[in-house]
Scaffold this active site. Structure first.
Site, short mmCIF file in Angstrom:
data_model
loop_
_atom_site.label_atom_id
_atom_site.label_comp_id
_atom_site.label_asym_id
_atom_site.label_seq_id
_atom_site.Cartn_x
_atom_site.Cartn_y
_atom_site.Cartn_z
N SER A 161 20.30 84.79 1.94
CA SER A 161 21.68 85.29 1.79
C SER A 161 21.70 86.81 1.81
CB SER A 161 22.30 84.77 0.49
OG SER A 161 22.83 83.48 0.65
N LYS B 295 17.45 85.34 -11.32
CA LYS B 295 16.85 85.01 -10.03
C LYS B 295 16.82 86.22 -9.10
CE LYS B 295 18.43 81.23 -8.41
NZ LYS B 295 19.31 80.26 -7.75
N LYS C 275 26.22 87.97 -7.01
CA LYS C 275 25.82 87.05 -5.95
C LYS C 275 25.70 85.67 -6.53
CE LYS C 275 24.71 86.39 -1.69
NZ LYS C 275 25.53 85.17 -1.76
N LYS D 266 28.81 83.37 -10.12
CA LYS D 266 28.88 81.96 -9.70
C LYS D 266 30.34 81.53 -9.69
CE LYS D 266 25.77 78.82 -8.54
NZ LYS D 266 24.54 79.11 -7.75
N THR E 17 16.67 77.36 1.05
CA THR E 17 16.34 76.96 -0.32
C THR E 17 15.17 75.99 -0.33
OG1 THR E 17 18.63 77.30 -1.02
CG2 THR E 17 17.22 75.98 -2.47
N ASN F 8 21.15 68.90 0.72
CA ASN F 8 20.63 69.87 1.67
C ASN F 8 19.27 70.43 1.26
OD1 ASN F 8 20.99 71.89 3.97
ND2 ASN F 8 20.78 73.25 2.21
#
Length: 431
Positions: free
Chosen positions: A359, A94, A70, A106, A190, A221
Site C-alpha cells: 500500500s 505495524k 493508514k 482504521k 498480505t 483473500n
C-alpha cells in the site's frame, strides 16, 4: 464485559510491559493509551426496493506521529467502535515495525455485505467516503481494503472522493484496481508477506518446506494467497477452513482448485481438491472449524478474524507454531498460555504487514506518477519485510523474549522517538 467489547483493552494490556522495558516517558504513554480521533457517522443507503437503511460507520485515527494515518475499511455485521479502535492501534504498531512513514488508522461499517446487492454495496461504499471525506486525504489518512472489501470497493471509494473534490486524487486510497492507479502485486501482498515471514523464521530454525504441515483458518483473500504461494513453495497444506466449513487431508491440498470451487459454489466440500499424484477424492474430508484449530500440525495459520484462540480453546492447540495473518487472532491471556506451552507465535503486526508495505508503494507511485512492475514490487516487499523481520527475530533471540514482545519493542521505540522529538516534560522544564 464480552470479548468483543474488550478487544481494545485486551490489545492495550500488552503495552505496560513494553513501556516498562523501554522506560517510556509518561508523556508518550498517555498519548498512546487512547486514539487521537474517533469519527462516527450514520450512512444512509437507498435500497433496491426503495426503502432506506442507515448503517453506522467509523473512522478511527489512532496516532499520526510518524505520518498520515493508514488502515483499511472493514464491512462486517459485528464491527463497532471498540473493534475499529483496536485495529487502528495495531496499525500504528505495524507501520512503525516495518519502518513505514505512516501512523495508524482504521475504518468500518456495521453491515452484512453479503446481504446487499452490488448496487447497494456501491451506494454504501460511496456513502462511506461522503461521510468521512473531510477527515481523510493523501497527507492525512489513507484507507485501504480490509475484511469484506476489495479493489472494486476501493475503486468506488476513490472515484467518489474524486467526484467530491473535482480532481483526480489516486493517492487517497490504496488497494485500487490497477486501471485506477492501483499497484501491481497489491491483491496478493498480505498473503505473500505472511509467507516471507514464515520462510524467514523457518530458515533460521532449519525447517524445510516439504517437511512442514500447515492448517489455514480463513480462506479469504489473504488466506488463499498465502496457501497458494506456500503450496508452490513446497509446504504441505493439510487443512483449510472458511466461515462455512473446513476440509482436511493426510496428504496435501492444492489451494487453487479449492478457491475456484469456492467462488463458484460458496462452499468448501471434500471433492477432488488434491493433486492427482498425491491423493484421491476419498482422502479429503470435512471437519469442524473448531477441529481445524486443534490439528496436530507444524504451523497453524490464523487468517480469519480476531479472538480465534482464547482461554476457552487454547488448551486444544497442538500446533508447534502459529502464524497470525488476521489482526488480533490470539487474546493476551491465550498468548501467555501458548508461551507456557512453548508454541511459537509469529505476531500479526509482522506477519500481515505485507499489505501495508505494498500500500505504501502504491501511495508512492500515485504521488510520483511512476508505476512499477509486479516483479519489482515483490522485490521491494521482500527486501523491506525480510529485513525488518530479521531485526525482530534477532532482538527476540538476544533478549530471550517472544517474537511479539520483540516486535512491539521495535515498533514502540520508533513511535517514541517520533513523539519525543516534539518535546517531553523534561525538555519544556529545561532538564
Amino acid at each position: 464485559m464480552s470479548q468483543k467489547k474488550s478487544l481494545f483493552s485486551d490489545a492495550q494490556s500488552r503495552m505496560a510491559d513494553i513501556f516498562d522495558r523501554l522506560d517510556v516517558h509518561c508523556d508518550v504513554r498517555r498519548q498512546l493509551e487512547q486514539p487521537k480521533c474517533i469519527h462516527q457517522a450514520a450512512i444512509p443507503v437507498r435500497m433496491d426496493d426503495g426503502s432506506l437503511r442507515v448503517f453506522p460507520g467509523w473512522r478511527v485515527q489512532y496516532d499520526q506521529s510518524r505520518g498520515p494515518g493508514k488502515g483499511g475499511v472493514r464491512f462486517h455485521p459485528n464491527v463497532d467502535a471498540d473493534e475499529v479502535t483496536a485495529l487502528s492501534f495495531w496499525m500504528v504498531l505495524k507501520c512503525a515495525l516495518v519502518n513505514l512513514p505512516f501512523g495508524g488508522a482504521k475504518g468500518g461499517v456495521q453491515v452484512d455485505p453479503k446481504s446487499l446487492s452490488r448496487m447497494e454495496l456501491e451506494r454504501l461504499s460511496r456513502g462511506y467516503i461522503r461521510a468521512f471525506y473531510d477527515v481523510i486525504g493523501p497527507d492525512r489518512d489513507v484507507p485501504a481494503p480490509d475484511v469484506n472489501t476489495n479493489e472494486i470497493v476501493m475503486g468506488w471509494m476513490v472515484d467518489e472522493y474524486s467526484e467530491i473534490s473535482r480532481e483526480k486524487v489516486p493517492a487517497i486510497i490504496t488497494g485500487k484496481p490497477p486501471e485506477m492507479g492501483g499497484s501491481a502485486g497489491r491483491t496478493a501482498a498480505t498473503g505473500r508477506g505472511a509467507l516471507l515471514v514464515l520462510e524467514t523464521w523457518a530458515r533460521r530454525k532449519g525447517k524445510r518446506p516439504e517437511d512442514t504441515t500447515i492448517a489455514v483458518q480463513g480462506f479469504g483473500n489473504a488466506g488463499y494467497h498465502f496457501a497458494r504461494l506456500a503450496h508452490e513453495a513446497g509446504y504441505r497444506i493439510v487443512a483449510l477452513s472458511d466461515s462455512k466449513g473446513a476440509i482436511n487431508t493426510n496428504m496435501a491440498l492444492d489451494p487453487e482448485p479449492i478457491w475456484r470451487h469456492k467462488n463458484e459454489t460458496r462452499e468448501l466440500k471434500g471433492m477432488v481438491y488434491c493433486e492427482s499424484s498425491v491423493c484421491t477424492e476419498s482422502d479429503v474430508g470435512q471437519i469442524s472449524q473448531e477441529a481445524l484449530l486443534a490439528l496436530d500440525v507444524d504451523v497453524l495459520v490464523l487468517a480469519a478474524l480476531e479472538n480465534a484462540i482464547t482461554t476457552d480453546n487454547v488448551g486444544q492447540v497442538r500446533a508447534g507454531a502459529i502464524l497470525e495473518i488476521a489482526n488480533g487472532p490470539v487474546t493476551a491471556k491465550a498468548d501467555a498460555s501458548l508461551a507456557e506451552k512453548k508454541v511459537t507465535v509469529l505476531p500479526d503486526v509482522l506477519a500481515n504487514a505485507g499489505g501495508v508495505i505494498v500500500s505504501y508503494l502504491e501511495w508512492v507511485q500515485n504521488r510520483t506518477g511512476d508505476y512499477w512492475s509486479e516483479s519489482y514490487i515483490n522485490e521491494r516487499l521482500a527486501d523491506q519485510l525480510v529485513n525488518q523481520a530479521e531485526l525482530c527475530f534477532d532482538r527476540a533471540d538476544e533478549m530471550d523474549v517472544s517474537y511479539r514482545v520483540a516486535a512491539y519493542l521495535q515498533s514502540v521505540e520508533r513511535i517514541v522517538s517520533a513523539i519525543a522529538s516534539r518535546g517531553t516534560q523534561q525538555y519544556f522544564i529545561g532538564e
